[in-house]
Design an enzyme around this catalytic site. Structure first.
Site, mmCIF file in Angstrom:
data_model
loop_
_atom_site.group_PDB
_atom_site.id
_atom_site.type_symbol
_atom_site.label_atom_id
_atom_site.label_comp_id
_atom_site.label_asym_id
_atom_site.label_seq_id
_atom_site.Cartn_x
_atom_site.Cartn_y
_atom_site.Cartn_z
ATOM 1 C CG ASP A 1 -2.047 0.988 1.148
ATOM 2 O OD1 ASP A 1 -2.269 1.548 0.063
ATOM 3 O OD2 ASP A 1 -2.721 1.204 2.165
ATOM 4 C CD GLU B 1 -21.038 -3.629 -15.819
ATOM 5 O OE1 GLU B 1 -20.948 -2.884 -14.819
ATOM 6 O OE2 GLU B 1 -22.105 -3.766 -16.459
ATOM 7 C CE LYS C 1 2.917 -0.723 -7.953
ATOM 8 N NZ LYS C 1 2.377 -0.711 -6.582
ATOM 9 C CB SER D 1 -20.022 1.298 -17.918
ATOM 10 O OG SER D 1 -20.902 0.196 -17.737
ATOM 11 C CG HIS E 1 -22.513 0.440 -28.108
ATOM 12 N ND1 HIS E 1 -22.452 -0.747 -27.404
ATOM 13 C CD2 HIS E 1 -23.361 1.245 -27.418
ATOM 14 C CE1 HIS E 1 -23.235 -0.673 -26.347
ATOM 15 N NE2 HIS E 1 -23.794 0.522 -26.339
ATOM 16 C CB CYS F 1 -20.046 -6.410 -27.603
ATOM 17 S SG CYS F 1 -20.129 -4.668 -28.029
#
Length: 646
Positions: free
Chosen positions: A176, A351, A362, A370, A469, A628
């Site tokens: 972290d 999605e 980094k 979405s 799309h 897709c």
């Protein structure tokens, strides 16, 4: 120009103050002068550099002038270039004289302590913090630019955590900490000086909800790292160690650039002088360092594939196997989302979109979720978010439309348009004409994409399509020449031209969809004779007009056009030189699918291999959706985003 501070003197009692290395002090010689004084003399110990400002001229001391007139604007400037060993070990004395001269009418004594205070970050973008002559309080773009960079700490390094790392105020692992940027406070000089002074690390109120700062003191134990700045915490009093000159802070981003947030965040360290009891502390020195939060960056089809995602749903085993075989050829990992996680939602491209964030120290991938939120809505958080794999999302408060699915979000390879370079490409989104009732991408998503600055979005008219799309009529593939890629555009007119050629060659009775049950099988003659179908396709060809797109990407108009029959063959999976293309199912001419042969003729000379995948029953009739039905995580750009000039 060095920071300058004005110091009031007194002939009644000595004055003590701090001079920070690299700054100047302006002594108010007129304000402390006795009533009838007309001249002054100034002298200091060897560690003090003195200048007298007289009639707009600055004269370094000592000089041939012994006494200076107390004219309006008279000023003494001082600087120090060596640290003090003890508190008050350097001195300046101002002597005042009347008309008669002789014995001074009064003297003002100033005791000085020189310290060094510096707040530093990786402003040179080398991957390490070092002191520099660069202006830390500004941030500039370009290969010769400077300024520190901050990552949004949006991964989840602790598998036991319930959310992303920056949603709490704890450091849960050393991994972290590695996602964070270091900010180093350096303090040198007599440590006892800080008994009567305070060091305050602070952030502007407007930036406090964008960052978090952690500090562990001299310890390396994780439990010692405390959240000291950000959120409701606007300031933190730093207590310099008696034994160490450096205090290391770890900074994480909490928010990506967005509307109302440019991505720039400033941190300040201020030295406060403690006055007499009952009075407010006085700021006597401030150092500032500015970070920019790294943007979220999309990767184009032409980038090297690293991992292919596909959903396993009812009756699509053959499709998943075909995608897996293509991934194996491309030597990239295959991840299958099982039914329990996709809940029969197969449109994984709609999605999520994969991208990354990058700083000198980094780089890690970040999935953009979405507002679509159907069966796959939990998959990104539950199965993709993890160590060194971040997550970001935007919602559509006004309600999501089909144009908010990320099949409507593409990015070009690097391009140069009218002399303007876009080394990370340009984002392409489908939209409507600016009229009432047309569908548009959600404002929150569009604002987010624009705010990243590095992949200037282009809106294309796609609302004429049922789904709407951009991936339904365009795609990019790698190429060995020109710009290193080709833009493929689906073309009804190219399809009609091909069918007309085959009709003239005597194959007018060749039919579409041979071998498939339960669907109409129109022949070439029937398709060409269908005026309603022709009129609609003429409409489509006009609406898909590519002039604006080619202009926005500076693509040559000779880019191949893929024939658009009843299936959409540009909706393909691109894995390096391996292409997974929706199988068009005819017409068969001489035992070969003429559409497949035309596509091969266009693409194989570019060194590409074409695999036609049967997605007919796996997805839905009359639409090819290899693209897709899959999604690809790709290798980041070699180009560093901070080298560009938006």
């Amino acid at each position: 120009m060095a920071q300058q501070r004005r110091v009031q003197l007194s002939t009644q009692r000595p004055t003590s103050t701090v001079c920070v290395l690299g700054t100047e002090l302006s002594l108010d010689v007129c304000g402390s002068a006795p009533k009838d004084a007309v001249a002054f003399h100034v002298q200091g110990t060897p560690g003090v550099k003195l200048y007298v400002v007289h009639e707009t001229q600055s004269v370094k001391l000592p000089s041939s002038v012994g006494r200076w007139p107390l004219a309006a604007g008279a000023e003494v400037l001082l600087a120090m270039d060596a640290l003090s060993k003890d508190v008050g070990d350097e001195k300046v004395r101002i002597s005042y004289f009347g008309e008669a001269g002789g014995v001074p009418m009064g003297r003002a004594m100033l005791y000085l302590t020189c310290v060094d205070i510096s707040l530093d970050a990786d402003t040179s973008r080398s991957g390490a913090v070092s002191r520099t002559l660069l202006d830390k309080a500004t941030w500039t773009w370009g290969p010769d630019g400077h300024g520190a960079i901050l990552l949004v700490n949006c991964d989840r390094d602790d598998p036991k955590a319930e959310t992303v790392d920056n949603h709490d105020t704890a450091v849960r692992s050393y991994a972290d900490l590695k996602d964070m940027s270091q900010m180093v406070l350096r303090t040198r000089g007599p440590r006892t000086i800080f008994t009567g002074h305070r060091l305050l690390l602070h952030v502007d109120f407007s930036d406090a909800d964008k960052v978090g700062v952690f500090y562990g003191g001299n310890s390396v134990a994780l439990e010692e790292y405390k959240h000291v700045l950000g959120g409701s915490k606007l300031a933190y009093a730093v207590k310099p160690s008696r034994h160490q000159e450096e205090s290391i802070f770890y900074v994480e981003g909490l928010a990506f650039p967005d509307i109302g947030f440019s991505g720039l965040v400033a941190f300040h360290i201020t030295l406060l002088e403690s006055p007499e009891k009952g009075l407010l502390e006085t700021p006597i020195f401030t150092d500032t360092v500015v970070f920019r939060v790294a943007p979220w960056i999309m990767t184009p089809n032409t980038a090297a594939p690293l991992e292919v995602f596909v959903c396993s749903v009812e009756d699509n085993e053959d499709f998943v196997a075909a995608v897996g075989a293509l991934a194996e050829k491309a030597k990239c990992r295959l991840t299958v989302c099982p039914p329990l996680e996709n809940r029969q939602d197969r449109w994984i491209q709609d999605e999520v979109e994969f991208g990354y964030v990058q700083a000198p120290h980094k780089t890690f991938p970040v999935v953009f979720d979405s507002p679509r939120d159907r069966g796959l809505k939990d998959f990104p958080v539950k199965s993709i978010l993890g160590p060194d794999f971040g997550y970001v999302a935007r919602q559509a408060p006004e309600g999501a439309s089909s144009l908010d699915s990320f099949g409507n979000l593409e990015v070009s390879p690097p391009v140069t348009v009218r002399g303007k370079e876009y080394p990370l490409g340009r984002i392409l989104i489908g939209s409507s004409f600016p009229r009432f009732g047309g569908r548009r991408m959600a404002k929150a998503v569009k604002d987010f994409l624009i705010a990243q600055q590095v992949q200037a979005p282009v809106e294309l008219f796609s609302d004429w399509l049922h789904v709407g799309h951009v991936d339904e009529f365009l795609s990019f593939v790698p190429a060995p020449d020109r710009k290193g890629f080709r833009l493929l555009l689906a073309s009804p007119s190219a399809c009609y031209q091909l069918l007309k050629e085959k009709q003239e060659e005597g194959f007018g009775e060749a039919a579409m969809f041979e071998g498939l049950e339960g669907v109409p099988k129109p022949t070439i003659n029937e398709i060409l004779a269908n005026e309603g179908l022709r009129k609609f396709n003429n409409y489509v060809q006009v609406r898909k007009g590519s002039r604006g797109l080619l202009s926005s990407l500076a693509c040559p108009s000779v880019c191949p056009s893929i024939p658009l029959p009843l299936v959409l063959q540009v909706n393909m999976l691109v894995l390096g030189r391996h292409l997974g293309i929706p199988k068009p199912f005819g017409p068969l001419v001489g035992g070969q699918c003429c559409l497949e042969e035309r596509v091969r003729a266009l693409l194989e000379p570019l060194g590409l291999t074409c695999t036609f995948i049967d997605d007919y029953f796996s997805y839905h009739v009359l639409s090819g959706d290899v693209h897709c039905g899959t999604n690809v995580r790709r290798k980041p750009f070699a180009f560093k985003w901070w080298h560009m000039v938006p």
